[in-house]
Motif scaffolding. Sequence first.
Motif, PDB file in Angstrom:
ATOM      1  N   VAL A 126       0.870  -1.190   0.000  1.00 42.40           N
ATOM      2  CA  VAL A 126       0.000   0.000   0.000  1.00 42.40           C
ATOM      3  C   VAL A 126       0.899   1.230   0.000  1.00 42.40           C
ATOM      4  CG1 VAL A 126      -2.056  -1.058   1.011  1.00 42.40           C
ATOM      5  CG2 VAL A 126      -0.318  -0.140   2.531  1.00 42.40           C
ATOM      6  N   GLY A 128      -0.146   4.570  -1.275  1.00 38.72           N
ATOM      7  CA  GLY A 128      -0.913   5.717  -1.762  1.00 38.72           C
ATOM      8  C   GLY A 128      -0.856   6.896  -0.799  1.00 38.72           C
ATOM      9  N   GLU A 132       2.551  13.004   4.965  1.00 38.49           N
ATOM     10  CA  GLU A 132       2.616  14.404   5.450  1.00 38.49           C
ATOM     11  C   GLU A 132       3.566  14.561   6.627  1.00 38.49           C
ATOM     12  OE1 GLU A 132      -1.587  15.135   5.858  1.00 38.49           O
ATOM     13  OE2 GLU A 132      -1.422  16.841   4.480  1.00 38.49           O
ATOM     14  N   ARG A 133       3.575  13.540   7.497  1.00 39.18           N
ATOM     15  CA  ARG A 133       4.432  13.662   8.681  1.00 39.18           C
ATOM     16  C   ARG A 133       5.906  13.696   8.300  1.00 39.18           C
ATOM     17  NH1 ARG A 133       2.306   8.628  11.830  1.00 39.18           N
ATOM     18  NH2 ARG A 133       1.631   8.144   9.707  1.00 39.18           N
ATOM     19  N   LYS A 140       7.575   8.069  -1.074  1.00 40.05           N
ATOM     20  CA  LYS A 140       8.388   7.468  -0.016  1.00 40.05           C
ATOM     21  C   LYS A 140       9.149   6.220  -0.495  1.00 40.05           C
ATOM     22  CE  LYS A 140       4.817   7.729   2.947  1.00 40.05           C
ATOM     23  NZ  LYS A 140       4.068   7.282   4.130  1.00 40.05           N
ATOM     24  N   GLN A 216      -6.073   4.100  -5.922  1.00 46.49           N
ATOM     25  CA  GLN A 216      -7.249   4.400  -5.095  1.00 46.49           C
ATOM     26  C   GLN A 216      -7.707   5.822  -5.415  1.00 46.49           C
ATOM     27  OE1 GLN A 216      -4.544   5.199  -1.079  1.00 46.49           O
ATOM     28  NE2 GLN A 216      -6.700   4.802  -0.776  1.00 46.49           N
TER      29      GLN A 216
END
Length: 597
Positions: A126, A128, A132-133, A140, A216
């Motif tokens: 996964v 998607g 933000e952190r 990434k 998604q």
Amino acid sequence: MASAEPNLQRNLHLLSAEQVELAKVLVEMGQAHLFEHWAEPAVEDDEKKAFFDQVIRLNSSYPGGLASYIKTARELLADSKAGKNPFDGFTPSVPTGETLNFGDDSFMSFEETGVKEVRKAAFVLVAGGLGERLGYNGIKVALPRETTTGACFLQHYIETILALQDASCKLAEGECQTKIPLVIMTSDDTHSHTVELLKSNSYFGMEPNQVKLLKQEKVACLDDNDARLAVDPRNKYRIQTKPHGHGDVHSLLYSSGLLTEWRDTGLRWVLFFQDTNGLLFNGIPASLGVSATRQYHVNSLAVPRKAKEAIGGITRLTHADGRSMVINVEYNQLDPLLRATGFPDGDVNCETGYSPFPGNINQLILELGPYIEELTKTGGAIQEFVNPKYKDASKTSFKSSTRLECMMQDYPKTLPPSARVGFTVMEPWLAYAPVKNNPEDAAKVPKGNPYHSATSGEMLVYRANSLILRKAGVQVADPVQQVFNGQEIEVWPRVTWKPKWAVTFKEVKNKVSGSSSISQRSTLVIKGRNIFVKDLCLDGALVIDVADDKEVKVEGSVQNKGWILENVDYNDTSVPEELRIRGFRINKIEQLVKSEP
Ligand code: UTP
């Protein structure tokens, strides 16, 4: 259509029959405000059509369509306003699962079973999330997992899956043509960059048709407790949207038809994993072995959890009415739930020094048959939640728009009590090193808690590899403490290897023998398949890069000036972001390279 929507009425002729139907749904569901700012016919008509293109997308990508989304949102917003506890009536207890000790006989036997099974598995990444952190500008999975080789997360994942594929095929009777499928869930925020990363690197050695991307869609934002859809502040002809969460992976897999395709080709397992855990595959073979041996329909990978640590706890919840499930309870819900159900101290450590509830690291292994059976009932819809930030205690308005969200680990919530839901606990050093926090936030993490930063993500890879070699009999020096980006961390010898060198502990043991030692300031990079380390005394940097069909013995004393870690200032924008967020870079002063093409 009611006269309250004159703007819409005037523009109806622009719309197709399907769009008119959707317009009716919107009006009936109290969304007439979306047309308030519409211009006269013949003005901005293309934008109006684009609005309905978006509505069609939002409608078709949500199970039950927009009407269902709005209805659920109203219910969840009302519950949230009333402060309703989703776990009301449930009592928590510690579920049963398997606890592994790295390197012991049982671990190795689970690994062997797992490697046999893995050719019947599909992997689902996964990827998607916005991140933000972390605040990194790229995707990434393109970040280096560690900087001795610079291999990015996606490269490492793919190379590990390919290495597992080879290892599993070797154990198969007869010819083995297995190509383990990899699905990557992307979103509009990550899709094009993920495609480009794969294409520009020839899919890191996978066959392109082995990899499938499922994108998604985002969901509509909500402005108030009546679930009025939010108009995009940048364009009055768009509905504002935000990510729906990684729970979407289940409905996407179901609607893609891949699950039944996999079942028909004899697959048995689906393994879910996340974008930036550089250690996750260290625990995969043994955990898959646990799934197969214990016949788990759902196996959640877990690590021991310190009380109040910011990861969810895997918990059995039993309801007074007889319902029961094993599920992740978020850390901020676990403490109040315990206090409300007869545990006055709440979330505290037990005599082991850890919480009795294992910490969920959100890697799931599902058995395909029961998974398909369940999704046939639910369509892959996962119980959602809403988390509005209210302006004040009256809870009547939000600070900013909110939306419904769902999480992939909530899948077991709808399972019948007969479902076999378990977990596998591993030592955290072995299998958990996520990169989620930016340096400033990581530096504020309370002492003793994990940083989950780019700095720790890389340093924990070296620690894990050093500890694995130690267990295999190599004398690996103790780490020293250093501070990077305000985070004090253990610096172990920088040891890395390509997955094809070893994907199980047994393989490491087979390739390491005699009496070898590695000093703390050393770097060891193993890039070939058949490299055997024997009586090596390393004090410096050694890179072994040989072709897969070559066999090489690495022995004797290697001493040189080596590779040095240099501090990098996070605010120095002349340094690439990938390095700045770590707070260090490797200065390659001197090394011995053993290479055979
Ligand atoms: P995270 O919890 O790390 O969330 O997601 P995030 O959205 O990536 O990062 P923040 O919260 O904005 O900092 C866990 C995993 O789920 C994926 C992420 O890519 C990551 O692998 N994810 C998250 C999705 O695939 N879709 C989403 O909508 C959210």
